[in-house]
Design a protein around this motif. Structure first.
Motif, PDB file in Angstrom:
ATOM      1  N   LYS A 187     -10.956 -18.091   4.610  1.00  0.00           N
ATOM      2  CA  LYS A 187     -12.286 -17.576   4.934  1.00  0.00           C
ATOM      3  C   LYS A 187     -12.603 -17.940   6.374  1.00  0.00           C
TER       4      LYS A 187
ATOM      5  N   GLN B 254     -10.670  -1.736   8.239  1.00  0.00           N
ATOM      6  CA  GLN B 254     -10.661  -2.964   7.466  1.00  0.00           C
ATOM      7  C   GLN B 254     -11.664  -2.840   6.325  1.00  0.00           C
ATOM      8  N   SER B 255     -11.521  -3.694   5.328  1.00  0.00           N
ATOM      9  CA  SER B 255     -12.397  -3.626   4.159  1.00  0.00           C
ATOM     10  C   SER B 255     -13.851  -3.870   4.541  1.00  0.00           C
TER      11      SER B 255
ATOM     12  N   LYS C 247      -4.246  -8.467   6.388  1.00  0.00           N
ATOM     13  CA  LYS C 247      -5.314  -9.108   5.624  1.00  0.00           C
ATOM     14  C   LYS C 247      -6.599  -8.271   5.662  1.00  0.00           C
ATOM     15  N   ASN C 248      -7.205  -8.114   4.508  1.00  0.00           N
ATOM     16  CA  ASN C 248      -8.502  -7.438   4.367  1.00  0.00           C
ATOM     17  C   ASN C 248      -8.493  -5.974   4.795  1.00  0.00           C
TER      18      ASN C 248
END
Length: 399
Positions: free
Chosen positions: A14, A307-308, A334-335
């Motif tokens: 995170k 990206q998400s 990632k993401n």
């Protein structure tokens, strides 16, 4: 373990906000941020462009510059530049050789470590001015440990709501966190709610806040009317810093030679191929407004990946009206946003098509099938950078 493997190992699950780890790491490095003439820029869209404009003008005026921006397009080295050139691996290796244990000890994240490398190297290289782009938000971003001589805030819009807050006022509050006591701050004309937050923060910090007008320069390589806002912001900052001598001739020369990759970057004129890292609603809208003025006789194709958690629903109609075919793809890092999810956000329109996991071979083949009068726009995530570099045989290292 090589440099890249070590840096990747620092990436947290995170995002880590807060200054404690950065301050501890800075202390271990000798506090290189102190006494460094820095300009810090924050905002939702345009902060990288403002930084690039500032760096190019000061360099043209004869000053040694440091430039820190994020994210990178292809190589992590692009985030840190001396006189416009990405640093080499040796500089990163030297820092990690000296302070790698301190990085681990302080539990620093990838971004905090890269920020520390930038401060350390700029101090070591004795740059005349360091242009520092804020990573995320501002109030709790690691770049904000700097002691700036001026700050600037670009367009503020809804983005990263899961981290910065679910209202424009909350996001503005985070961005305003770069303001420092008695250090002048500059911003563009903003939403009234945003401006109210910025003004209140300026009063609390006893610093001046100037709202600047757009400035047009028809000779710049930066495309789009939104860049006039960024230019106006950069010019106001330059005009306020009397310790640096910058002439109109320097500015004109800098704007003609300015390069900033991935911002409506024209990769080919026939067929027209454009690369733009507009990756949120505001950024994509700016891209669409600029592209709509192009005279394209053939078909118009859009290749897009995001990206998400990026919500571009309010641009979907304009996007679908502008292009003949929209290729929804994904860069599997990632993401990332799955291609099917991106297509859903575009109403599963008949113009849309899924291209799962884009490859060099696919893009090369698609380009070969284009007619000279066609256009292909590659838009969205910065992670397109590696693909662009490979297919077009270009580097993003030197500005």
């Amino acid at each position: 373990m090589n440099i890249n493997d070590f840096l990747k190992s620092l990436k947290p699950r995170k995002i880590k906000l807060g200054h404690e780890r950065t301050i501890n790491l800075m202390r271990e490095c000798g506090n290189p941020q102190k006494g460094l003439n820095a300009i810090q820029i924050a905002g939702t869209n345009g902060k990288g462009s403002v930084c690039a404009i500032l760096e190019r003008i000061y360099r043209t005026a004869g000053y040694k510059t440091g430039l820190f921006t994020s994210p990178h397009l292809n190589r992590v080295n692009e985030r840190i530049r001396i006189n416009g050139n990405a640093i080499d691996n040796l500089e990163i290796y030297n820092f990690l050789s000296n302070y790698g244990r301190s990085v681990i000890k302080s539990d620093a994240s990838f971004f905090e470590t890269i920020t520390a490398i930038a401060f350390w190297l700029f101090k070591k290289q004795e740059v005349d001015i360091a242009i520092m782009e804020t990573g995320l938000g501002g109030r709790l971003d690691s770049v904000t440990v700097c002691e700036p001589i001026a700050t600037g805030i670009t367009k503020i819009a809804m983005d990263h709501v899961e981290i910065l807050g679910d209202s424009i006022e909350k996001i503005a509050y985070e961005k305003a966190g770069i303001m420092k006591k008695q250090i002048p701050c500059f911003t563009i004309k903003q939403n009234q709610k945003v401006l109210a937050v910025l003004k209140n923060h300026a009063i609390e910090n006893k610093c001046s806040l100037k709202v600047v007008d757009p400035k047009e320069n028809k000779k710049t390589s930066l495309h789009g009317k939104h860049q006039n806002q960024n230019l106006g912001l950069a010019m106001s900052i330059i005009e306020s810093l009397n310790q640096y001598i910058v002439s109109d001739k320097h500015i004109s020369s800098a704007m003609r030679s300015l390069k900033w990759y991935g911002r409506y970057q024209v990769l080919s004129n026939s067929p027209k191929i454009i690369f733009d890292v507009g990756h949120n609603s505001n950024g994509i809208s700016a891209f669409l407004n600029t592209f709509s003025s192009e005279k394209i006789a053939g078909k118009k194709y859009l290749l897009i990946a995001l990206q998400s958690r990026k919500n571009i629903s309010d641009t979907s109609i304009q996007l679908l009206n502008l292009f003949d075919k929209v290729l929804c793809t994904e860069i599997r890092v990632k993401n990332y946003m799955p291609a099917f999810e991106l297509r859903n956000s575009l109403l599963n329109h008949k113009k849309t098509e899924i291209v799962s996991c884009i490859t060099n071979k696919y893009l090369e083949g698609f380009i070969q099938k284009l007619e000279p009068e066609d256009a292909l726009c590659i838009v969205g995530t910065h992670y397109f950078g590696e693909l662009i570099s490979n297919v077009f045989k270009i580097s993003f290292d030197n500005l």
